[in-house]
Design a protein around this motif. Structure first.
Motif, PDB file in Angstrom:
ATOM      1  N   PHE A   1       2.978 -22.039   5.668  1.00 51.89           N
ATOM      2  CA  PHE A   1       3.434 -20.657   5.660  1.00 51.89           C
ATOM      3  C   PHE A   1       2.215 -19.744   5.673  1.00 51.89           C
ATOM      4  O   PHE A   1       1.325 -19.890   4.834  1.00 51.89           O
ATOM      5  N   VAL A   2       2.156 -18.830   6.656  1.00 51.10           N
ATOM      6  CA  VAL A   2       1.035 -17.885   6.723  1.00 51.10           C
ATOM      7  C   VAL A   2       1.597 -16.477   6.683  1.00 51.10           C
ATOM      8  O   VAL A   2       2.486 -16.133   7.452  1.00 51.10           O
ATOM      9  N   ASN A   3       1.092 -15.699   5.757  1.00 48.92           N
ATOM     10  CA  ASN A   3       1.550 -14.322   5.642  1.00 48.92           C
ATOM     11  C   ASN A   3       0.427 -13.382   6.046  1.00 48.92           C
ATOM     12  O   ASN A   3      -0.593 -13.284   5.381  1.00 48.92           O
ATOM     13  N   GLU A   4       0.626 -12.659   7.158  1.00 46.84           N
ATOM     14  CA  GLU A   4      -0.398 -11.697   7.601  1.00 46.84           C
ATOM     15  C   GLU A   4       0.006 -10.273   7.248  1.00 46.84           C
ATOM     16  O   GLU A   4      -0.717  -9.321   7.515  1.00 46.84           O
ATOM     17  N   VAL A   5       1.189 -10.128   6.634  1.00 44.20           N
ATOM     18  CA  VAL A   5       1.665  -8.799   6.246  1.00 44.20           C
ATOM     19  C   VAL A   5       0.837  -8.332   5.046  1.00 44.20           C
ATOM     20  O   VAL A   5       0.655  -9.097   4.099  1.00 44.20           O
ATOM     21  N   PRO A   6       0.305  -7.083   5.096  1.00 47.05           N
ATOM     22  CA  PRO A   6      -0.505  -6.592   3.972  1.00 47.05           C
ATOM     23  C   PRO A   6       0.273  -6.677   2.662  1.00 47.05           C
ATOM     24  O   PRO A   6       1.474  -6.414   2.632  1.00 47.05           O
ATOM     25  N   ALA A   7      -0.436  -7.051   1.612  1.00 47.37           N
ATOM     26  CA  ALA A   7       0.196  -7.271   0.324  1.00 47.37           C
ATOM     27  C   ALA A   7       0.898  -6.016  -0.171  1.00 47.37           C
ATOM     28  O   ALA A   7       0.472  -4.895   0.101  1.00 47.37           O
ATOM     29  N   GLY A   8       2.008  -6.198  -0.880  1.00 47.65           N
ATOM     30  CA  GLY A   8       2.691  -5.082  -1.524  1.00 47.65           C
ATOM     31  C   GLY A   8       3.604  -4.313  -0.598  1.00 47.65           C
ATOM     32  O   GLY A   8       4.472  -3.569  -1.030  1.00 47.65           O
ATOM     33  N   GLU A   9       3.445  -4.496   0.690  1.00 48.74           N
ATOM     34  CA  GLU A   9       4.283  -3.751   1.615  1.00 48.74           C
ATOM     35  C   GLU A   9       5.657  -4.399   1.696  1.00 48.74           C
ATOM     36  O   GLU A   9       5.782  -5.622   1.601  1.00 48.74           O
ATOM     37  N   GLY A  10       6.646  -3.580   1.835  1.00 49.32           N
ATOM     38  CA  GLY A  10       7.981  -4.143   1.942  1.00 49.32           C
ATOM     39  C   GLY A  10       8.830  -3.304   2.851  1.00 49.32           C
ATOM     40  O   GLY A  10       8.483  -2.185   3.199  1.00 49.32           O
ATOM     41  N   PHE A  11       9.933  -3.845   3.210  1.00 53.63           N
ATOM     42  CA  PHE A  11      10.850  -3.116   4.077  1.00 53.63           C
ATOM     43  C   PHE A  11      12.009  -2.671   3.205  1.00 53.63           C
ATOM     44  O   PHE A  11      12.678  -3.484   2.572  1.00 53.63           O
ATOM     45  N   ASP A  12      12.202  -1.307   3.142  1.00 55.17           N
ATOM     46  CA  ASP A  12      13.227  -0.759   2.267  1.00 55.17           C
ATOM     47  C   ASP A  12      14.602  -1.128   2.787  1.00 55.17           C
ATOM     48  O   ASP A  12      14.937  -0.867   3.926  1.00 55.17           O
ATOM     49  N   LEU A  13      15.358  -1.753   1.909  1.00 56.85           N
ATOM     50  CA  LEU A  13      16.666  -2.205   2.371  1.00 56.85           C
ATOM     51  C   LEU A  13      17.773  -1.233   2.024  1.00 56.85           C
ATOM     52  O   LEU A  13      18.939  -1.540   2.128  1.00 56.85           O
ATOM     53  N   GLY A  14      17.434  -0.056   1.518  1.00 52.49           N
ATOM     54  CA  GLY A  14      18.481   0.933   1.326  1.00 52.49           C
ATOM     55  C   GLY A  14      18.541   1.480  -0.066  1.00 52.49           C
ATOM     56  O   GLY A  14      17.599   1.357  -0.860  1.00 52.49           O
ATOM     57  N   ALA A  15      19.710   2.094  -0.372  1.00 51.97           N
ATOM     58  CA  ALA A  15      19.869   2.919  -1.556  1.00 51.97           C
ATOM     59  C   ALA A  15      19.499   2.171  -2.835  1.00 51.97           C
ATOM     60  O   ALA A  15      18.932   2.749  -3.754  1.00 51.97           O
ATOM     61  N   GLY A  16      19.784   0.859  -2.902  1.00 54.75           N
ATOM     62  CA  GLY A  16      19.539   0.112  -4.137  1.00 54.75           C
ATOM     63  C   GLY A  16      18.065  -0.036  -4.451  1.00 54.75           C
ATOM     64  O   GLY A  16      17.716  -0.599  -5.486  1.00 54.75           O
ATOM     65  N   GLY A  17      17.192   0.427  -3.557  1.00 47.28           N
ATOM     66  CA  GLY A  17      15.768   0.286  -3.789  1.00 47.28           C
ATOM     67  C   GLY A  17      15.295  -1.133  -3.532  1.00 47.28           C
ATOM     68  O   GLY A  17      14.189  -1.509  -3.882  1.00 47.28           O
ATOM     69  N   GLN A  18      16.177  -1.987  -2.892  1.00 46.09           N
ATOM     70  CA  GLN A  18      15.774  -3.363  -2.617  1.00 46.09           C
ATOM     71  C   GLN A  18      14.811  -3.407  -1.460  1.00 46.09           C
ATOM     72  O   GLN A  18      14.914  -2.622  -0.520  1.00 46.09           O
ATOM     73  N   GLN A  19      13.892  -4.322  -1.535  1.00 47.70           N
ATOM     74  CA  GLN A  19      12.923  -4.454  -0.467  1.00 47.70           C
ATOM     75  C   GLN A  19      12.969  -5.866   0.090  1.00 47.70           C
ATOM     76  O   GLN A  19      13.321  -6.814  -0.592  1.00 47.70           O
TER      77      GLN A  19
END
Ligand SMILES: Nc1ncnc2c1ncn2[C@@H]1O[C@H](COP(=O)(O)OP(=O)(O)OP(=O)(O)O)[C@@H](O)[C@H]1O
Ligand SMILES: [Mg+2]
Lengths: 453, 243
Positions: free
Chosen positions: A48-66
Motif C-alpha cells: 500500500f502506497v499513500n501519496e496523498v499529503p498527510a491530514g488531508e481528507g475529502f469532506d463527506l458532508g454535513a456529519g463532518g465525516q472525511q
C-alpha cells in the motif's frame, strides 16, 4: 484369513522403510496443513502506497465525516494483508520480487479528483494497481480483491454524496439554515412547506375577485406538488447510490468451510496413497514371492486373500488417517465431537481404496508394475476430482463428474468432509456410494486374480 | 515292476485321461494319460519345457485342464512347487506355522517341530527365509509341502539345490511316506536318483507322454541298450524319438 492378516502386519513391521513412511507421511502432511491453516488467514499480501499529503481528507458532508488515506488503508487491510511501502518504486520492486501479490497506490491528486466530483467540472478519480502478470492466477486474485475494494469505496462515496443531496432536498422542503462554503455568512432557507403556508395566507387576504388569486393558486399548487414529489426523491437517491445490491443465496445446499475442506483433502490424499499402494503392493508381493499358489490351494482361497488385503488396507488407512487428524487437532481444525462419523467415513473410504488397490495389484501382478500403475491412476483422478464446477466447460465438467464418481477419491473426500463438518451434506449417501465402489472393485480384483497364478 | 503290478488291481489314487493344456498358442500337454496307485512313487522326467511343472500344477488344482479328466483324492494333495513359495520376510518357523494353520493342521506345534527336525533347520528357525542360502530355502519349501500328511504328494524338482546329505535325507523321508501308503509324484533332472530307487518312470517330452515303466525297461527301450549308465540311455532314448 486372520493368520494371513497377522502375517502381513508382521511383514510390514519388518519393513522399516515402509513403516517409517506410513508414520512420517501423515505426521508431515498433518503438521504442514496444520501450520498452513493456523499461520495463514487466507488473505493475500498487498503493498500500500499513500501519496496523498498527510491530514488531508475529502469532506463527506454535513456529519463532518472525511474520507482520506487512513480510511482507504483501513478498508484495504480488512480484505488483504497490508504491507506499507514508502514509494511507488519500492512497491513495484516488491511486486516484481513476489514479496507481495500486488500493490495499491493512492496518487497525490486523488482527493482533488474526488472533490471535483461534486463540482461542475468533474474529473474521475483514479487509483493505481500493480500486479505481477507472471502468474495469471495470482494477478486475477489481486485484481478481484482490489476491484471489490474500489467498488465498495465507490458505493460508500456515492452513498455519502446522495445523503448530502438528500439533506439539501430536506432543506428545500422544510427550510433551515445553510452554511455556504468559503463564506462566513449563514443563509436562511425558507423551505417549500412554509412558503406554501405563507402564500395561502396572502391568498386569503386578497379580494375574492382579485385577478392575482388565479396566479397565486398556480404558485401554491406548484409548492405542494414540489413538496410532495421531492419527498419521493429521497428514497430514489438512496436507490441510485446502490443501484444493484447483491444478495447471496447458496443453492448447492452444502458448504464446507475452507479449513475442513483442506483437512479432508489432505486426509483423502493420505488415505489414497497409503491404502492403494499398500494393498496393490502387498497383493502383488504374494505373487512375486510365489506364495500365492499355496494360499489359493489352502482353505482361504482367492476370495479369502482378497478379503484379507482389503482388511489390511482398512486397518492401515484408519491408523494413518487418524494419526494425521490427531496431529492436526492442536491447530484447532478438527472437531472430535463428530469423531464417530469421521471414523465411519475413513472406514468406508479406506475399504473402497483398498478394493481399488487390490484390483491394481491383481492386474499389475508384480510389485513395481503395481506401484507404478497405482500412482499413474490415482494421482490424475484425485486432481481431476478437485476441479471445481464452473472452471471448465459444462460438458467437460459433466464428463469429469461421471469419471470422479467411478473412483473412490471424490466420494471419500466428500464423506470425510461430511464427517468433519456438519454443513458439508449427508454422510450416508456417500457411504452408500463408497460401498458400491467397494463391491465393484472387489469384483474386478476377484476376476483379475483368476489369471493370477 | 513289482510295485506296478501290486497296485494294478486296486483302484488308482491318481487317474489322468487324455489331458491337454495350452498356454495360449503354446501346447504344454498333449493327450497325457496315466494312473498311480496308493504307495506308488512315480518319477516324471523329461527335458526342460516338457510340461512336467504344468502337469503337477494341474494335479495340484492350480490350473484347469483344457481337455481330458484328472482324478485326485479331494482336498488331500500336498504340493512342493518348483519355485520356492515362501515369505522371505518371515522366519523359517513363522513360514511353517503360517502354512500349517492355513492348511488346517490340528497340532501345529508338533507338525512344525517335526519339519524343523526333518530339514535340519531347527537351529535356523528364527532366521528370516530371505537370509537363508538357496538350498536351505528349498528345504523350507519342501518342509511346507510335507506339513500336512496328504494321500498324494506332488514334488516338483525337490532335490534341486540340496546338498548330497540332504538329498539322501529327503528321499529317505519320501520313501518312508510311500511305504506308509502315500502316492508320491515327483520330477527331477537327477536321473541317478530315479535309477537308484528303482521307481516307476513317466517320460514327458514336448507335452507328450513317451514312456511309462521302470528304469530297467527304459534301459532296454533305449537304442544302444549297452549304454553304461541310465542317463546316457535316457538321452539316447529321447534322441531316437526326435527330442
Ligand atoms: N505361465 C506360462 N505362460 C506361458 N507359457 C508357459 C507358462 N508356464 C509354462 N509355459 C510353457 O509351457 C511349457 C511347459 O512348461 P513347464 O514349466 O511345464 O516345463 P517343465 O517340464 O516343468 O520344464 P523344466 O524342466 O524347465 O522345469 C513350456 O514350453 C513353457 O514355456
Ligand atoms: Mg518345471
Amino acid at each position: 484369513m486372520r493368520w494371513l492378516l497377522l502375517k502381513d502386519l508382521q511383514i510390514l513391521r519388518r519393513s522399516p522403510l515402509i513403516v517409517g513412511l506410513l508414520v512420517a507421511y501423515p505426521l508431515v502432511i498433518g503438521l504442514l496443513i496444520g501450520f498452513a491453516l493456523s499461520g495463514d488467514d487466507g488473505k493475500p499480501r498487498v503493498a500500500f502506497v499513500n501519496e496523498v499529503p498527510a491530514g488531508e481528507g475529502f469532506d463527506l458532508g454535513a456529519g463532518g465525516q472525511q474520507f482520506g488515506a487512513e480510511q482507504a488503508r483501513a478498508e484495504l487491510c480488512d480484505r488483504v494483508e497490508c504491507v506499507d511501502a514508502s514509494s511507488r518504486e519500492e512497491a513495484e520492486r516488491m511486486v516484481r520480487d513476489g514479496e507481495v501479490l500486488g500493490a495499491l497506490i493512492l496518487p497525490e491528486n486523488l482527493l482533488d479528483q474526488l472533490r471535483s466530483l461534486t463540482s461542475l467540472d468533474p474529473e474521475p478519480a483514479k487509483v493505481d494497481v500493480y500486479v505481477n502478470e507472471d502468474d495469471p492466477v495470482k494477478a486475477q486474485l489481486v485484481d478481484d480483491r482490489i476491484q471489490a475494494l474500489v467498488t465498495e469505496a465507490n458505493l460508500i462515496l456515492s452513498e455519502r454524496i446522495s445523503k448530502q443531496a438528500a439533506e439539501y432536498i430536506d432543506l428545500l422542503i422544510d427550510g433551515g439554515t445553510f452554511q455556504l462554503p468559503f463564506l462566513a455568512q449563514k443563509l436562511r432557507i425558507l423551505g417549500l412547506a412554509r412558503a406554501g403556508v405563507i402564500l395561502e395566507g396572502v391568498r386569503r387576504s386578497l379580494p375574492v375577485d382579485s385577478p392575482a388569486r388565479a396566479a397565486l393558486d398556480q404558485v401554491i399548487e406548484f409548492a405542494h406538488l414540489a413538496e410532495d414529489n421531492l419527498d419521493f426523491a429521497l428514497p430514489l437517491l438512496g436507490a441510485i447510490s446502490a443501484p444493484i445490491a447483491v444478495e447471496k443465496t447458496d443453492v448447492s445446499g452444502t458448504s464446507t468451510s475452507l479449513d475442513s475442506f483442506a483437512i479432508a483433502a489432505a486426509a483423502t490424499f493420505t488415505l489414497m496413497f497409503v491404502t492403494v499402494l499398500l494393498v496393490a503392493g502387498s497383493l502383488a508381493l504374494e505373487r512375486e514371492e510365489n506364495a500365492f499358489i499355496r494360499i489359493t490351494r489352502a482353505s482361504v482361497g482367492r476370495g479369502g486373500l482378497l478379503a484379507e488385503k482389503i482388511t489390511l488396507g482398512v486397518i492401515a488407512s484408519l491408523a494413518v488417517t487418524l494419526l494425521m487428524l490427531i496431529v492436526m487437532t492442536p491447530f484447532g481444525a478438527v472437531g472430535w465431537g463428530r469423531g464417530h462419523l469421521i471414523v465411519l467415513a475413513i472406514l468406508a473410504g479406506g475399504a473402497a481404496f483398498a478394493a481399488f488397490g487390490a484390483a491394481i495389484g491383481a492386474a499389475g501382478r508384480d510389485v513395481r508394475a503395481s506401484s507404478l500403475l497405482a500412482f499413474m491412476l490415482s494421482l490424475p483422478i484425485a486432481l481431476l476430482s478437485l476441479v471445481p464446477s464452473g472452471t471448465v466447460s459444462a460438458t467437460l465438467f459433466e464428463v469429469l463428474e461421471v469419471l470422479r464418481a467411478l473412483f473412490p477419491f471424490h466420494p471419500s473426500l466428500e464423506a470425510i468432509s461430511s464427517g468433519l463438518d456438519a454443513g458439508a451434506g449427508s454422510l450416508w449417501l456417500r457411504l452408500l456410494h463408497l460401498a458400491a465402489l467397494l463391491a465393484a472393485y472387489a469384483a474386478l480384483a476377484r476376476a483379475a486374480l483368476r489369471r493370477f497364478a | 515292476m513289482a510295485e506296478a503290478e501290486a497296485t494294478a488291481g486296486a483302484s488308482p489314487v491318481i487317474e489322468v485321461r487324455g489331458l491337454s493344456y495350452s498356454f495360449g498358442e503354446r501346447v504344454a500337454l498333449r493327450d497325457v494319460s496315466f494312473t498311480a496307485g496308493a504307495g506308488e512313487l512315480l518319477a516324471v522326467i523329461g527335458p526342460n519345457g516338457a510340461g512336467k511343472t504344468t502337469l503337477l500344477s494341474i494335479l495340484a488344482g492350480i490350473r484347469k485342464p483344457d481337455a481330458g479328466t484328472v482324478r485326485t483324492p479331494a482336498g488331500a494333495v500336498g504340493w512342493v512347487p518348483q519355485q520356492a513359495a515362501l515369505y522371505r520376510r518371515l522366519t523359517v518357523e513363522e513360514n511353517l506355522r503360517l502354512f500349517a494353520r492355513l492348511e488346517g493342521i490340528e497340532d501345529v506345534d508338533a507338525a512344525v517341530e517335526e519339519m524343523l527336525e526333518q530339514t535340519g533347520l531347527a537351529d535356523r528357525r528364527g532366521d528370516q527365509v530371505g537370509t537363508l542360502s538357496g538350498g536351505n530355502q528349498q528345504r523350507v519349501n519342501i518342509a511346507i509341502g510335507l506339513l500336512s500328511r496328504p494321500a498324494v504328494l506332488l514334488l516338483d524338482e525337490p532335490s534341486t539345490g540340496l546338498d548330497p546329505r540332504q538329498r539322501a535325507r529327503l528321499w529317505e523321508f519320501v520313501h518312508g511316506l510311500a511305504g506308509g501308503g502315500t502316492t508320491v509324484l515327483y520330477t527331477t533332472h537327477h536321473l541317478g536318483e530315479v535309477d537308484r530307487y528303482g521307481d516307476r518312470i513317466l517320460v514327458l517330452a514336448d507335452g507328450e507322454a513317451l514312456f511309462d515303466g521302470t528304469a530297467a525297461e527304459l534301459h532296454r527301450a533305449a537304442p544302444e541298450s549297452g549304454a553304461a549308465d541310465f542317463e546316457s540311455a535316457f538321452v539316447a532314448f529321447l534322441r531316437e524319438r526326435g527330442h
